[in-house]
Design an enzyme around this catalytic site. Structure first.
Site, PDB file in Angstrom:
ATOM      1  N   ARG A 168      40.639  56.003  33.457  1.00  0.00           N
ATOM      2  CA  ARG A 168      40.980  55.673  32.063  1.00  0.00           C
ATOM      3  C   ARG A 168      40.337  56.684  31.128  1.00  0.00           C
ATOM      4  NH1 ARG A 168      41.204  50.644  34.375  1.00  0.00           N
ATOM      5  NH2 ARG A 168      43.322  49.835  34.249  1.00  0.00           N
ATOM      6  N   ASP A 197      44.968  55.889  38.091  1.00  0.00           N
ATOM      7  CA  ASP A 197      45.459  54.678  37.430  1.00  0.00           C
ATOM      8  C   ASP A 197      46.672  55.062  36.595  1.00  0.00           C
ATOM      9  OD1 ASP A 197      45.570  52.016  36.213  1.00  0.00           O
ATOM     10  OD2 ASP A 197      43.534  51.801  36.975  1.00  0.00           O
ATOM     11  N   HIS A 264      49.363  50.206  39.386  1.00  0.00           N
ATOM     12  CA  HIS A 264      48.531  51.177  38.654  1.00  0.00           C
ATOM     13  C   HIS A 264      48.950  52.598  39.033  1.00  0.00           C
ATOM     14  CE1 HIS A 264      45.847  48.315  36.698  1.00  0.00           C
ATOM     15  NE2 HIS A 264      45.837  47.616  37.827  1.00  0.00           N
ATOM     16  N   ASP A 326      45.267  45.972  43.500  1.00  0.00           N
ATOM     17  CA  ASP A 326      45.180  44.953  42.454  1.00  0.00           C
ATOM     18  C   ASP A 326      46.365  45.022  41.496  1.00  0.00           C
ATOM     19  OD1 ASP A 326      44.184  47.480  41.646  1.00  0.00           O
ATOM     20  OD2 ASP A 326      43.353  46.580  39.838  1.00  0.00           O
ATOM     21  N   GLU A 327      46.644  43.892  40.923  1.00  0.00           N
ATOM     22  CA  GLU A 327      47.514  43.762  39.743  1.00  0.00           C
ATOM     23  C   GLU A 327      48.840  44.506  39.896  1.00  0.00           C
ATOM     24  OE1 GLU A 327      44.203  43.183  36.263  1.00  0.00           O
ATOM     25  OE2 GLU A 327      44.664  45.248  36.808  1.00  0.00           O
ATOM     26  N   TRP A 393      37.150  40.438  43.246  1.00  0.00           N
ATOM     27  CA  TRP A 393      36.913  40.672  41.807  1.00  0.00           C
ATOM     28  C   TRP A 393      37.359  39.509  40.959  1.00  0.00           C
ATOM     29  CZ3 TRP A 393      40.606  41.387  37.827  1.00  0.00           C
ATOM     30  CH2 TRP A 393      41.946  41.456  38.234  1.00  0.00           C
ATOM     31  N   TYR A 418      31.172  42.652  36.063  1.00  0.00           N
ATOM     32  CA  TYR A 418      32.038  43.574  35.317  1.00  0.00           C
ATOM     33  C   TYR A 418      31.241  44.074  34.110  1.00  0.00           C
ATOM     34  CZ  TYR A 418      36.432  43.459  37.789  1.00  0.00           C
ATOM     35  OH  TYR A 418      37.417  43.666  38.708  1.00  0.00           O
ATOM     36  N   ASP A 420      31.707  46.294  32.032  1.00  0.00           N
ATOM     37  CA  ASP A 420      32.340  46.639  30.750  1.00  0.00           C
ATOM     38  C   ASP A 420      32.258  45.455  29.795  1.00  0.00           C
ATOM     39  OD1 ASP A 420      34.067  45.397  32.538  1.00  0.00           O
ATOM     40  OD2 ASP A 420      35.864  46.249  31.624  1.00  0.00           O
ATOM     41  N   TRP A 468      34.687  49.363  34.370  1.00  0.00           N
ATOM     42  CA  TRP A 468      36.003  49.799  33.898  1.00  0.00           C
ATOM     43  C   TRP A 468      35.817  50.498  32.560  1.00  0.00           C
ATOM     44  CZ3 TRP A 468      39.398  49.846  37.567  1.00  0.00           C
ATOM     45  CH2 TRP A 468      39.267  48.938  38.622  1.00  0.00           C
ATOM     46  N   GLU A 470      38.294  51.507  30.020  1.00  0.00           N
ATOM     47  CA  GLU A 470      39.274  51.599  28.934  1.00  0.00           C
ATOM     48  C   GLU A 470      38.571  51.829  27.602  1.00  0.00           C
ATOM     49  OE1 GLU A 470      39.264  49.242  31.266  1.00  0.00           O
ATOM     50  OE2 GLU A 470      41.263  48.421  31.644  1.00  0.00           O
TER      51      GLU A 470
HETATM   52  C1  ACM Z   1      40.515  44.882  38.757  1.00  0.00           C
HETATM   53  O1  ACM Z   1      39.669  44.568  37.910  1.00  0.00           O
HETATM   54  N1  ACM Z   1      41.783  45.012  38.394  1.00  0.00           N
HETATM   55  C2  ACM Z   1      40.172  45.117  40.138  1.00  0.00           C
END
Ligand code: ACM
Length: 744
Positions: A168, A197, A264, A326-327, A393, A418, A420, A468, A470
């Site tokens: 990011r 990503d 991603h 993920d996601e 996570w 996390y 962040d 993370w 961002e």
């Molecule tokens: C994640 O926080 N998407 C692994």
């Protein structure tokens, strides 16, 4: 339109001065060792002392060299290394190292210091403990009298990890090296690099040059060192990454690379649309959130990923390779006739199982190269490849399920690990997520969930904190997020559970803060910073001309001292006991301070002037709705490296001021920043966005009491003027020169 009140942002620096008395030996060592036996007497280590290492033992020499570097930085002593003769300190090899052995023993007697270990890692950690024993307090340049002691130490968990998101926001190699240096000193040993990503592909792949020619750059209005105008990004060459792997290995840190799949993937597909599902070429994403682009599942996409993994494995010797997982929204696979036909041909019932099949193929490929895959806990959905390890996570559920099935797991649950998430509600915190995780919250976490059967506990490899990025652009913002919370992570991952003791941890953190300072680490002072809260009603206080203020902080350590005369608090300023009562117009300055004058936080200031008492920044204004939402503290542009940050719920640009003394108000003055709406929201999130009354082109500020009226009268609405920002004018400039508009 996003409108909100401006916060006053001033990054606080940890300020530590003067020298305390020598700390107890145990207080110098963090994470606390497995076993410590005090002896009698001391051994004095002078400037110029020698560390004697076994001859032709490169790993022992490296461990000594790393300790010597750190002691020079943290204590100012110049030590030497030799492989023969007498020396104050001896490194000794003993026994045969077994796989994963990290044990060491450190003996301090009045005759000298000896570190004994069988493995390279053991000697290295002995050297790290030595470096802490030689910098036990804030003194610099002085010889150290080390109290006699026996430390017999080994970690509770093999995986003591940190994840850095360099996708990011790109980080300079030197900034990653600094994190590795500090990981080593905290006995942390796995650095996961999130290299790809939607917003950028950051690793050179020689076979696919477009990945970094196109995929490493996104459109951005924020100037970015070294980037072409109008673009943000960058990437690491394979040579840079190989050098980083070697740098980490010399500090007992394994770099675990992550290529995020099958979601991603937008930056990769921006470079090579044919590896996607729909064949279109999206831009590299400038939005945060979850984007829909997925890798295709056909032979061409799989070959592409295998070729990427081959180059990745040639750079990173890590036995585990992280493939993300993920996601991955399945919409594109659902919409693709080709993917659906492939599923039918393979007899795969749904897209979850297709993801499992896709990841399984990659697992097979890694296995052919003697590597194993690890992925985020979504890889459990649709079935887990036999040799896969899981990084949990979304809480601990993934770890519990996978460990009970016999898979290795790493606990990196949000929100607690996390990082962040901000660590306090102070109005001067930099950008981040607002599920606040204090130093104490991280320290209290235990990475061995009770729901994992005791017979399966050996599958818990350990814990990892994820950063993370961002909302974290600069190395300093990241260091603020990481430190001192990585000190807490170190204890929960290395030290025996029975030794967990918050007050004792703070005594160990005390000299560690000095070591951060000596090494220029931009650690957060959030845990020790003083917070001010007016007791009772502000309006009543103003009428009575007496303001009662409570001073608090997260970590009850040492003493809060304050002044009301405009001077900076010192060790002789009044100690705070109970609440203070001052006249409107007074200013209180306060911090946590040791008897020797070392302050643990920059002084914070409370202004009791009537105008200040009636002012709230966004950090102090709770959101209008509590659920659902995503609470963030954001800069004024996505890639801003400095400037103010603003707290908001991105689903609903609405703030409450529950203690507004309405009887004192004749006018309301609002300073507004305009934030970009750059969040890729999916269903059902999109439906959760609250669209309030918004009748003008640039948005309207509504101010009203309690619940929103169906139609707002002119008295409560104020059209927001267009921003002055143009291509040649930065957001910050606009920010500094707000346009004024007066509404009746
Ligand atoms: C994640 O926080 N998407 C692994």
């Amino acid at each position: 339109m996003t409108g909100h009140l401006l916060g006053r942002a001033a990054l606080a620096a940890t300020l530590l001065v003067a020298a305390p008395a020598a700390a107890a030996p145990l207080a110098a060592v963090l994470p606390v060792p497995a076993a410590v036996t005090p002896g009698t007497g001391t051994f004095r280590v002078e400037n110029g002392a020698t560390i004697v290492v076994p001859g032709r033992d490169a790993a022992a020499r490296n461990a000594a060299a790393r300790a010597i570097e750190i002691v020079a930085r943290t204590r100012g002593l110049r030590l030497r290394v030799a492989d023969r003769g007498a020396g104050a300190i001896r490194f000794v090899r003993a026994g045969k190292a077994t796989a994963g052995d990290e044990h060491y023993r450190l003996d301090v007697t009045p005759a000298g210091i000896r570190i004994t270990a069988a493995s390279d890692a053991g000697l290295f950690y002995g050297a790290m403990t030595l470096a802490q024993l030689l910098a036990p307090d804030a003194r610099f340049g002085d010889a150290v009298a080390v109290p006699a002691i026996v430390i017999d130490d080994r970690p509770r968990f093999a995986w003591r990890g940190v994840m850095l998101d360099v996708a990011r926001h790109m980080q300079p190699v030197a900034a990653i090296e600094r994190v590795i240096d500090m990981m080593a000193q905290h006995k942390l040993n796995k650095l996961q690099l999130h290299l790809t990503d939607d917003q950028g592909w950051r690793i050179e792949i020689k076979r696919y040059p477009e990945l970094t020619r196109k995929g490493a750059w996104r459109a951005s209005t924020t100037p970015n060192d070294g980037a072409p105008p109008g673009r943000y990004g960058g990437f690491y060459t394979q040579d840079q990454l190989r050098a980083l792997v070697a740098y980490a290995a010399a500090r007992a840190v394994t770099i675990v690379p992550e290529i995020d799949l099958p979601g991603h993937a937008q930056a990769a597909i921006a470079a090579y649309p044919e590896i996607g599902v729909l064949g279109d070429r999206p831009p590299v994403s400038g939005d945060w959130g979850i984007n829909p682009y997925l890798f295709g599942t056909n032979a061409r996409s799989l070959t592409f990923v295998r070729n990427v993994l081959d180059e990745l494995m040639a750079i990173f010797p890590s036995p585990l390779i992280h493939i993300g997982g993920d996601e991955a929204l399945k919409d594109q696979w659902q919409a693709s006739a080709t993917v659906q036909a492939q599923m039918r041909a393979l007899g795969i019932a749904d897209e979850q199982r297709l993801q499992s099949w896709f990841i399984g193929r990659l697992g097979d490929h890694l296995a052919r190269h003697d590597r194993r895959l690890i992925g985020w806990d979504e890889i459990l959905e649709g079935g887990l490849p036999a040799s896969a390890s899981v990084m949990s996570w979304r809480g601990e559920a993934g770890a519990i399920e996978a460990a009970n099935m016999g898979h290795d797991v790493v606990l990196s649950p949000g929100p607690v690990l996390y990082l962040d998430n901000l660590q306090s509600a102070h109005g001067d915190e930099p950008p981040g997520r607002l599920k606040i995780q204090t130093l104490a919250d991280v320290y209290a976490y235990d990475p061995l969930p009770a729901a994992i059967a005791p017979a399966r506990a050996q599958h818990v490899l350990g814990a990892q904190a994820n950063l993370w990025a961002e909302y974290m652009v600069t190395p300093e913002q990241r260091e603020h997020a990481l430190f001192p919370r990585l000190a807490a992570l170190a204890e929960l991952a290395w030290s025996p559970k029975a030794s967990r003791d918050w007050p004792a941890f703070l005594t160990r953190l005390d000299p560690q803060l000095d070591r951060y300072r000596r090494q220029g680490i931009a650690d957060a002072d959030s845990a020790f910073a003083v917070d001010f809260a007016v007791t009772g009603d502000v309006g009543a206080a103003l009428r009575a001309k007496r303001v009662t203020v409570a001073l608090t902080r997260q970590a009850a350590y040492d003493t809060i001292r304050y002044t009301t005369d405009g001077s900076a608090p010192t060790a002789t300023s009044p100690a705070y006991a109970t609440s203070l009562t001052v006249a409107p117009g007074s200013v209180i300055r306060a911090t946590t301070i040791a008897p020797d004058g070392r302050a643990f936080a920059a002084p914070r200031r409370f202004d009791a002037a009537p105008a200040a008492l009636l002012t709230r920044t966004s950090a102090a204004l709770p959101p209008c709705t509590t659920t659902p939402g995503i609470l963030l503290r954001l800069p004024l542009s996505p890639d801003a490296t400095a400037g103010p940050a603003h707290s908001m719920n991105i689903f609903d640009s609405c703030w409450r001021n529950p203690d507004a003394p309405l009887d004192q108000v004749s006018a309301i003055s609002v300073t507004i920043g305009r934030l970009p709406r750059n969040f890729a929201l999916r269903q059902p999130q999109r439906e959760q966005v609250v669209w309030r009354y918004n009748p003008t082109r640039f948005g309207t500020l509504l101010i009203h009491a309690a619940t929103a009226p169906a139609r707002c009268s002119p008295r409560c609405r104020c059209p927001i003027p267009p921003s002055r920002r143009t291509a040649s004018r930065s957001t910050r400039r606009w920010h500094r020169r707000p346009r004024r508009r007066t509404c009746a």
